[in-house]
Scaffold this active site. Structure first.
Site, PDB file in Angstrom:
ATOM      1  N   LYS A 244       0.854  -1.184   0.000  1.00  0.00           N
ATOM      2  CA  LYS A 244       0.000   0.000   0.000  1.00  0.00           C
ATOM      3  C   LYS A 244       0.897   1.243   0.000  1.00  0.00           C
ATOM      4  CE  LYS A 244      -4.433   1.278   1.985  1.00  0.00           C
ATOM      5  NZ  LYS A 244      -5.518   0.738   2.826  1.00  0.00           N
ATOM      6  N   ARG A 318     -48.077 -15.780  -7.789  1.00  0.00           N
ATOM      7  CA  ARG A 318     -46.710 -16.302  -7.979  1.00  0.00           C
ATOM      8  C   ARG A 318     -46.663 -17.236  -9.194  1.00  0.00           C
ATOM      9  NH1 ARG A 318     -45.516 -21.491  -4.219  1.00  0.00           N
ATOM     10  NH2 ARG A 318     -47.641 -22.193  -3.904  1.00  0.00           N
ATOM     11  N   SER A 345     -41.099 -22.775  -6.252  1.00  0.00           N
ATOM     12  CA  SER A 345     -42.018 -22.000  -5.412  1.00  0.00           C
ATOM     13  C   SER A 345     -42.382 -20.672  -6.054  1.00  0.00           C
ATOM     14  CB  SER A 345     -41.402 -21.742  -4.034  1.00  0.00           C
ATOM     15  OG  SER A 345     -41.279 -22.929  -3.296  1.00  0.00           O
ATOM     16  N   GLU A 366     -28.583 -14.921  -2.434  1.00  0.00           N
ATOM     17  CA  GLU A 366     -29.416 -13.843  -2.995  1.00  0.00           C
ATOM     18  C   GLU A 366     -28.626 -12.573  -3.278  1.00  0.00           C
ATOM     19  OE1 GLU A 366     -31.929 -16.715  -0.807  1.00  0.00           O
ATOM     20  OE2 GLU A 366     -30.205 -15.519  -0.178  1.00  0.00           O
ATOM     21  N   PHE A 392     -36.363 -12.843   1.319  1.00  0.00           N
ATOM     22  CA  PHE A 392     -34.923 -13.076   1.167  1.00  0.00           C
ATOM     23  C   PHE A 392     -34.224 -11.984   0.356  1.00  0.00           C
ATOM     24  CE2 PHE A 392     -36.318 -17.778   1.415  1.00  0.00           C
ATOM     25  CZ  PHE A 392     -36.545 -17.651   2.781  1.00  0.00           C
ATOM     26  N   HIS A 416     -44.328 -15.123  -1.898  1.00  0.00           N
ATOM     27  CA  HIS A 416     -44.559 -15.509  -0.501  1.00  0.00           C
ATOM     28  C   HIS A 416     -44.566 -14.300   0.439  1.00  0.00           C
ATOM     29  CE1 HIS A 416     -43.658 -19.252  -2.438  1.00  0.00           C
ATOM     30  NE2 HIS A 416     -44.074 -19.928  -1.366  1.00  0.00           N
ATOM     31  N   ARG A 474     -48.849 -16.203  -2.276  1.00  0.00           N
ATOM     32  CA  ARG A 474     -48.959 -17.665  -2.315  1.00  0.00           C
ATOM     33  C   ARG A 474     -50.391 -18.176  -2.505  1.00  0.00           C
ATOM     34  NH1 ARG A 474     -48.610 -22.229   1.668  1.00  0.00           N
ATOM     35  NH2 ARG A 474     -47.392 -23.844   0.615  1.00  0.00           N
TER      36      ARG A 474
END
EC number: 2.2.1.1
Length: 623
Positions: A244, A318, A345, A366, A392, A416, A474
């Site tokens: 550095k 969904r 899902s 995610e 999520f 969901h 859902r």
């Protein structure tokens, strides 16, 4: 890429001279600005010189050319050396470098896409490699082009888990067109990094993730040229041992100099010292790219056919999302889908079934999924749709925030939502997602309530700039719209009205259907309600809401499967604030929920038809 040819001594010296010019520019710019990170720039000078003036293929006067090699500066605080490179290449005037961090200049403290050479904003550390993976995946599997992708990371950010999500992704998909350069300069912001200069540990970690990993002296242009010249059938990590503040005597490899510009007198002395090492002022010209990336048109992507639902039939939004996305995939081969191992899902598996080559399984990562989408969307190469449980996406909030700063056009579908998912319990229930996505600048938040509006939301999202979020549910609910119903962003729908409505009730998704059921209960008591479907929560149809409120004696009731904070109620309240005679009552989830049947939970948290009817009675009685 051709086999490695060792550059001659003249070229090697020219690269050393270039590195030192980049050092000088970085020191001058940060000293002029009175802030910035010269020591972080100086450790990467040889890396940047070799990359841009030996290895990469690009058009210096057309930084966003689709055929160009890509570069992502994940260690975004080293922005001054990136700017110095583009001045060295002749794209920026040298004098502009001295306007670093000024409000009148495009040269921000960290890279942003108002700069033509910046594809993704960086500076929130640990995110550059994920975006680079998205670019490399696009180059290899969608464009099938020869451009390569290079990403420079600092060693401090290697503590971020998102880096290793990206490392895993690149290893799994054998992104052999991707090179990550790890600038191991030993020092973080406030302390040395945990591994300091344990180069072998970094190498083993990279190899464990499926990368070809090479340790080099990061200040040797010859070693760097050789390392960049190696191409295997896997991603390459160049682990560069650097110091550095390299070249700044008295500061090199010393703590407590992170993010500090050199005082003017010190800078003058150091610049003279470095300048004395430069043998030639001659600049190296960039090597042009191979032009084999296909031309792409992402404008006006329309559904091949209208929706084909029947009023009264039941479908979960969904599932309608999955069907709509699969259908839209036939309209353009640049529509792609990403999922985090929830495709059965979220129903993105329907897209995968029909377009297997355009589906990216990101697994349970995610944060990385969002970064991959951002990378895939750069330079207008694809229209990505990411899906997972809406809950999520909260862990990827920083990636979504940075996507907005990157001016990225990505679409996120969160399924969901709310307590209506039932037995899975609160860890799976999205109750904060509307608040999160509404807070993102220039975002569009869709909340469709049936199959027809879901299909329209998908089509609109594909053609809308910025971050689009589609909230899906859902439970199966009835189709309430005809297939020819027109939907537009920012236009709500009056689903139920009479000449004598007492209260305007605004619901979305599950609660819209509960409001319609409440209307049936209240009708028996001769109380009529006007029911509104907002369709988009951001932007909200302020005019229709106000018109409806005025027709119902100023009374509005919002009901939502979301926490009170930041959802539909607060969106409506802020839209009508200051309007005389308009009051907003709100029903929402008030505490952390639990497992139970959907109907039981809607009742427990006071957002079902009975609760709506009771609240309406209360509002009417008050009058």
């Amino acid at each position: 890429m051709e086999a490695y040819h060792k550059p001659d001594q003249q070229k090697l010296q020219a690269l050393k001279d270039t590195a030192n010019r980049l050092r000088i520019s970085s020191i001058q710019a940060t000293t002029a600005a009175g802030s910035g990170h010269p020591t972080s720039c100086c450790s990467a000078a040889e890396i940047m010189a070799v990359l841009f003036f030996h290895t990469m293929r690009y058009k210096a006067q057309d930084p966003r050319n689709p055929h160009n090699d890509r570069f992502v500066l994940s260690k975004g605080h080293a922005a001054p050396i990136l700017y110095a490179v583009w001045a060295e290449a002749g794209f920026l005037p040298e004098t502009e470098l001295l306007n670093l961090r000024k409000i009148s200049s495009d040269l921000d403290g960290h890279p942003v896409p108002k700069q033509a050479f910046t594809d993704v904003a960086t500076g929130s550390l640990g995110q550059g490699l994920g975006a680079a993976c998205g670019m490399a995946y696009t180059g290899k599997y969608f464009d099938k082009a020869s451009y390569r992708v290079y990403c420079l990371l600092g060693d401090g950010e290697l503590s971020e888990g998102s880096v290793w999500e990206a490392m895993a992704f690149a290893g799994i998909y054998k992104l052999d067109n991707l090179v990550a350069i790890l600038d191991i300069n030993r020092l973080g912001q406030s302390d040395p990094t945990p591994l300091q200069h344990q180069m072998d540990v970094y190498q083993k970690r990279c190899e464990a993730f499926g990368w070809h990993a090479v340790i080099v002296d990061g200040h040797s242009v010859e070693e760097l040229c050789k390392a960049f010249g190696q191409v295997k059938n896997q991603p390459t990590a160049i682990i560069a041992k650097t110091f550095k503040g390299r070249g700044i005597s008295g500061i090199e490899d010393k703590e407590s100099w992170h993010g500090k510009p050199l005082p003017q007198n010190m800078a003058d002395h150091i610049i003279q010292e470095i300048y004395s090492q430069i043998q030639s002022k001659k600049k190296i010209l960039a090597t042009p790219p191979q032009e084999d990336a296909p031309s792409v048109d992402l404008t006006n992507i329309r559904m091949p056919t209208p929706p084909s639902y029947k009023v009264g039939d039941k479908i979960a939004t969904r599932k309608a999302y999955g069907q709509a996305l699969a259908k839209l995939g036939h309209a353009s081969d640049r529509i792609i889908a990403l999922d985090g191992d929830t495709k059965n899902s979220t129903f993105s598996e329907l897209f995968k079934k029909e377009h297997p080559d355009r589906f990216i399984e990101c697994y349970i990562a995610e944060q990385n999924m969002v970064s991959i989408a951002v990378g895939c969307a750069t330079r207008g190469r694809t229209v990505p749709f990411c899906s997972t449980f809406a809950a999520f996406f909260t862990r990827a909030f920083d990636q979504i925030r940075m996507a907005a700063i990157s001016e990225s056009n990505i679409n996120l579908c969160g399924s969901h939502c709310g307590v209506s998912i039932g037995e899975d319990g609160p860890s799976q229930m999205a109750l904060e997602d509307l608040a999160m996505f509404r807070s993102i600048p220039m975002s569009t938040v869709f909340y469709p309530s049936d199959g027809v509006s879901t299909e329209k939301a998908v089509e609109l999202a594909a053609n809308t700039k910025g971050i689009c979020f589609i909230r899906t549910s859902r439970p199966e609910n009835a189709i309430i719209y005809n297939n020819n119903e027109d939907f537009q962003i920012g236009q709500a729908k009056v689903v139920l009205k009479s000449k004598d409505d007492h209260v305007t009730v605004i619901g979305a998704g599950v609660t819209l259907h509960e409001a319609l059921a409440a209307a049936d209960l209240l009708k028996k008591e001769k109380i009529n309600i006007r029911v509104l479907d907002p369709f988009t929560i951001k932007p909200l149809d302020k005019k229709l809401i106000l018109d409806s409120a005025r027709a119902t004696k100023g009374r509005i009731l919002t009901v939502e499967d979301h926490y009170y904070e930041g959802g539909i109620g607060e969106a409506v309240a802020s839209a009508v604030v200051g309007e005389p005679g308009v009051t907003v009552a709100r029903l929402a989830v008030s505490q952390v929920p639990r497992s139970g049947k959907p109907a039981e939970l809607l009742k427990m948290f006071g957002i079902d038809r009975d609760a709506i009817a009771q609240a309406v009675r209360g509002l009417v009685a008050k009058a």
